[in-house]
Design a protein around this motif. Structure first.
Motif, PDB file in Angstrom:
ATOM      1  N   HIS A  67      41.958  36.357  53.441  1.00  0.00           N
ATOM      2  CA  HIS A  67      41.076  37.501  53.685  1.00  0.00           C
ATOM      3  C   HIS A  67      41.866  38.709  54.179  1.00  0.00           C
ATOM      4  O   HIS A  67      41.641  39.839  53.724  1.00  0.00           O
ATOM      5  N   SER A  68      42.802  38.483  55.091  1.00  0.00           N
ATOM      6  CA  SER A  68      43.579  39.602  55.634  1.00  0.00           C
ATOM      7  C   SER A  68      44.477  40.231  54.569  1.00  0.00           C
ATOM      8  O   SER A  68      44.648  41.452  54.534  1.00  0.00           O
ATOM      9  N   ILE A  69      45.043  39.404  53.677  1.00  0.00           N
ATOM     10  CA  ILE A  69      45.882  39.934  52.599  1.00  0.00           C
ATOM     11  C   ILE A  69      45.040  40.732  51.606  1.00  0.00           C
ATOM     12  O   ILE A  69      45.448  41.802  51.125  1.00  0.00           O
ATOM     13  N   LEU A  70      43.848  40.245  51.299  1.00  0.00           N
ATOM     14  CA  LEU A  70      42.972  40.969  50.384  1.00  0.00           C
ATOM     15  C   LEU A  70      42.547  42.311  50.971  1.00  0.00           C
ATOM     16  O   LEU A  70      42.473  43.319  50.265  1.00  0.00           O
ATOM     17  N   GLU A  71      42.266  42.326  52.265  1.00  0.00           N
ATOM     18  CA  GLU A  71      41.913  43.587  52.919  1.00  0.00           C
ATOM     19  C   GLU A  71      43.084  44.562  52.861  1.00  0.00           C
ATOM     20  O   GLU A  71      42.893  45.772  52.678  1.00  0.00           O
ATOM     21  N   MET A  74      37.807  32.221  42.546  1.00  0.00           N
ATOM     22  CA  MET A  74      36.701  33.139  42.277  1.00  0.00           C
ATOM     23  C   MET A  74      36.385  34.005  43.489  1.00  0.00           C
ATOM     24  O   MET A  74      35.985  35.157  43.353  1.00  0.00           O
ATOM     25  N   GLU A  75      36.576  33.464  44.680  1.00  0.00           N
ATOM     26  CA  GLU A  75      36.290  34.219  45.899  1.00  0.00           C
ATOM     27  C   GLU A  75      37.190  35.438  46.001  1.00  0.00           C
ATOM     28  O   GLU A  75      36.767  36.492  46.487  1.00  0.00           O
ATOM     29  N   VAL A  76      38.429  35.311  45.545  1.00  0.00           N
ATOM     30  CA  VAL A  76      39.366  36.438  45.570  1.00  0.00           C
ATOM     31  C   VAL A  76      38.858  37.558  44.674  1.00  0.00           C
ATOM     32  O   VAL A  76      38.810  38.731  45.078  1.00  0.00           O
ATOM     33  N   VAL A  77      38.471  37.221  43.459  1.00  0.00           N
ATOM     34  CA  VAL A  77      37.986  38.228  42.517  1.00  0.00           C
ATOM     35  C   VAL A  77      36.707  38.867  43.034  1.00  0.00           C
ATOM     36  O   VAL A  77      36.527  40.086  42.983  1.00  0.00           O
ATOM     37  N   LYS A  78      35.809  38.039  43.544  1.00  0.00           N
ATOM     38  CA  LYS A  78      34.519  38.530  44.046  1.00  0.00           C
ATOM     39  C   LYS A  78      34.707  39.508  45.197  1.00  0.00           C
ATOM     40  O   LYS A  78      33.964  40.472  45.349  1.00  0.00           O
ATOM     41  N   THR A  79      35.741  39.276  46.007  1.00  0.00           N
ATOM     42  CA  THR A  79      35.971  40.092  47.201  1.00  0.00           C
ATOM     43  C   THR A  79      36.666  41.406  46.881  1.00  0.00           C
ATOM     44  O   THR A  79      36.317  42.453  47.435  1.00  0.00           O
ATOM     45  N   VAL A 132      52.152  47.399  56.327  1.00  0.00           N
ATOM     46  CA  VAL A 132      51.672  46.025  56.164  1.00  0.00           C
ATOM     47  C   VAL A 132      51.526  45.306  57.502  1.00  0.00           C
ATOM     48  O   VAL A 132      51.280  44.096  57.536  1.00  0.00           O
ATOM     49  N   GLY A 133      51.675  46.042  58.598  1.00  0.00           N
ATOM     50  CA  GLY A 133      51.445  45.473  59.916  1.00  0.00           C
ATOM     51  C   GLY A 133      52.573  44.638  60.464  1.00  0.00           C
ATOM     52  O   GLY A 133      52.355  43.765  61.317  1.00  0.00           O
ATOM     53  N   LEU A 134      53.802  44.895  60.021  1.00  0.00           N
ATOM     54  CA  LEU A 134      54.949  44.089  60.471  1.00  0.00           C
ATOM     55  C   LEU A 134      56.065  44.955  61.054  1.00  0.00           C
ATOM     56  O   LEU A 134      57.236  44.581  60.984  1.00  0.00           O
ATOM     57  N   GLY A 135      55.691  46.095  61.643  1.00  0.00           N
ATOM     58  CA  GLY A 135      56.708  46.960  62.231  1.00  0.00           C
ATOM     59  C   GLY A 135      57.528  46.278  63.301  1.00  0.00           C
ATOM     60  O   GLY A 135      58.709  46.596  63.496  1.00  0.00           O
ATOM     61  N   ILE A 195      45.672  49.389  50.450  1.00  0.00           N
ATOM     62  CA  ILE A 195      46.773  49.982  49.689  1.00  0.00           C
ATOM     63  C   ILE A 195      46.247  50.645  48.421  1.00  0.00           C
ATOM     64  O   ILE A 195      46.651  51.756  48.062  1.00  0.00           O
ATOM     65  N   ASN A 196      45.332  49.978  47.751  1.00  0.00           N
ATOM     66  CA  ASN A 196      44.718  50.547  46.544  1.00  0.00           C
ATOM     67  C   ASN A 196      44.028  51.870  46.852  1.00  0.00           C
ATOM     68  O   ASN A 196      44.170  52.856  46.126  1.00  0.00           O
ATOM     69  N   ALA A 197      43.304  51.921  47.969  1.00  0.00           N
ATOM     70  CA  ALA A 197      42.554  53.128  48.325  1.00  0.00           C
ATOM     71  C   ALA A 197      43.467  54.245  48.810  1.00  0.00           C
ATOM     72  O   ALA A 197      43.317  55.409  48.418  1.00  0.00           O
ATOM     73  N   GLU A 198      44.455  53.909  49.660  1.00  0.00           N
ATOM     74  CA  GLU A 198      45.295  54.930  50.272  1.00  0.00           C
ATOM     75  C   GLU A 198      46.381  55.453  49.336  1.00  0.00           C
ATOM     76  O   GLU A 198      46.715  56.645  49.370  1.00  0.00           O
ATOM     77  N   LEU A 199      46.927  54.574  48.518  1.00  0.00           N
ATOM     78  CA  LEU A 199      48.031  54.969  47.647  1.00  0.00           C
ATOM     79  C   LEU A 199      47.594  55.234  46.208  1.00  0.00           C
ATOM     80  O   LEU A 199      48.404  55.683  45.394  1.00  0.00           O
ATOM     81  N   GLY A 200      46.335  54.956  45.895  1.00  0.00           N
ATOM     82  CA  GLY A 200      45.867  55.137  44.520  1.00  0.00           C
ATOM     83  C   GLY A 200      46.546  54.194  43.545  1.00  0.00           C
ATOM     84  O   GLY A 200      46.700  54.502  42.357  1.00  0.00           O
ATOM     85  N   LEU A 201      46.957  53.037  44.043  1.00  0.00           N
ATOM     86  CA  LEU A 201      47.724  52.087  43.246  1.00  0.00           C
ATOM     87  C   LEU A 201      46.796  51.277  42.342  1.00  0.00           C
ATOM     88  O   LEU A 201      45.748  50.799  42.770  1.00  0.00           O
ATOM     89  N   THR A 202      47.181  51.129  41.069  1.00  0.00           N
ATOM     90  CA  THR A 202      46.464  50.241  40.163  1.00  0.00           C
ATOM     91  C   THR A 202      46.945  48.817  40.429  1.00  0.00           C
ATOM     92  O   THR A 202      48.144  48.565  40.525  1.00  0.00           O
ATOM     93  N   VAL A 203      46.002  47.882  40.573  1.00  0.00           N
ATOM     94  CA  VAL A 203      46.358  46.497  40.887  1.00  0.00           C
ATOM     95  C   VAL A 203      45.825  45.591  39.779  1.00  0.00           C
ATOM     96  O   VAL A 203      44.652  45.664  39.405  1.00  0.00           O
TER      97      VAL A 203
END
Length: 346
Positions: free
Chosen positions: A179-183, A203-208, A130-133, A188-196
């Motif tokens: 925006h950074s949290i959504l990215e 609406m901007e959150v859903v659209k993104t 999550v970028g907080l090492g 995480i969804n792509a790398e871990l295969g996590l269902t979210v």
């Protein structure tokens, strides 16, 4: 991954009184590996719906299944095990102020009984993810809102869940941090295969971020499907109202107030042209002018991206003469261009 089957949830009610029905006959499924958004107005039932998934609330009738397991039928022991497989992030982070970022992420692992070495081996990579090492020893008071939410995400991932629930997780953040949290969630969804599964009124959150979306209104799912399909061609009035300020083009009030439902003698028709898929990359506006004549006025336009797919909207006007309307209709049919008649003006 998650299925709601005829789910009803009521609160209160005694002495013959029915109480309040928060959810009314919900039938809805969350695809495995997808990012699914639940949108709706305040009080529509979004938070109640998501709290049923991890057993924070129990259904009044119907069933909620997570990975094929009925949540309502679990014992307290089995429910605790389920919650270790379902992560959750919150609007206000819910971090313990007396614990460092490392210790906040470690908390669910401590509860699960892992030893110190196993906890270190698990927490350090999550903070890096999550970028907080470099913030492991920082306390919440020393972190920004976005950093606190990243700690919350790392904590939610600590027990290696298969499902991540997000309850208005970006509502307290500024647009850039959102925006950074959504990215991060997309990665995480792509790398871990996590269902979210996320709920939001933004609406901007859903659209993104969301691949799929469901619209809830007064405790009922009124529309559901692919985000792109729902956003580009909303069918229910609630969906259209929710999207009105975040999608497409807005006409000035003086134009909108002058629109009439029927053609006017010697008047013009106002049409919204919708571009997506193959039509997004074709010079169809120029061809429209060529087809029906030079009297086409462009009133407003925009181009956008929904769930990673291009989407454009253009409002044009031209004479509402029957011959012109016939040529335009023929052109739309030949090209597959999606249109919406907004009204007619003098």
């Amino acid at each position: 991954m998650v299925a709601f089957e005829a789910v009803t949830k009521r609160f209160g009610g005694s002495g013959g009184q029915p109480g309040f029905t928060a959810l009314d006959g919900i039938d809805f499924s969350v695809p495995r590996g997808a990012i699914t958004g639940i949108i709706g107005r305040s009080g529509a039932g979004k938070s109640t719906l998501i709290r049923l998934v991890n057993g924070l609330e129990r259904v009044s009738s119907g069933r909620v299944l997570v990975d094929g397991v009925e949540v309502g039928g679990l014992s307290e022991t089995a429910l605790r095990d389920l919650r270790r497989r379902v992560g959750m992030i919150f609007q206000h982070f819910n971090l313990l102020s007396s614990r460092t970022a490392f210790d906040n992420v470690a908390l669910p692992l401590e509860i699960a009984g892992l030893d110190a070495r196993a906890i270190r081996e698990k927490v350090a990579p999550l903070l890096d993810l999550v970028g907080l090492g470099d913030k492991a020893n920082s306390y919440p008071s020393e972190l920004s809102g976005g950093q606190k939410q990243r700690v919350g995400i790392a904590r939610a991932l600590a027990t290696s869940p298969k499902l991540l629930l997000s309850d208005e997780a970006t509502s307290a953040l500024d647009p850039e941090t959102t925006h950074s949290i959504l990215e991060l969630l997309k990665r995480i969804n792509a790398e871990l295969g996590l269902t979210v599964l996320l709920i939001t009124h933004e609406m901007e959150v859903v659209k993104t971020i969301a691949t799929d979306v469901a619209v809830i209104d007064r405790g009922r799912i009124v529309e559901a499907g692919r985000t792109f399909d729902i956003f580009t061609m909303p069918r229910h009035e609630t969906t259209r109202a929710l999207l009105s300020s975040s999608l497409g083009v807005k006409l000035p009030e003086w134009v909108r107030s002058g629109l009439q439902p029927q053609p006017l003698a010697g008047g013009r028709v106002m049409v919204r042209l919708i571009f997506f898929g193959e039509t997004a990359f074709q010079p169809l506006t120029a061809r429209l002018v060529s087809e029906i004549g030079p009297g086409v006025n462009i009133m407003a336009g925009t181009i956008d991206e929904i769930a990673g797919e291009p989407f454009g909207s253009l409002v044009v006007s031209y004479a509402s003469d029957p011959a012109v309307l016939e040529r335009a209709a023929r052109f739309y049919a030949e090209t597959g261009l999606t249109t919406e008649v907004l009204g007619y003006v003098a």
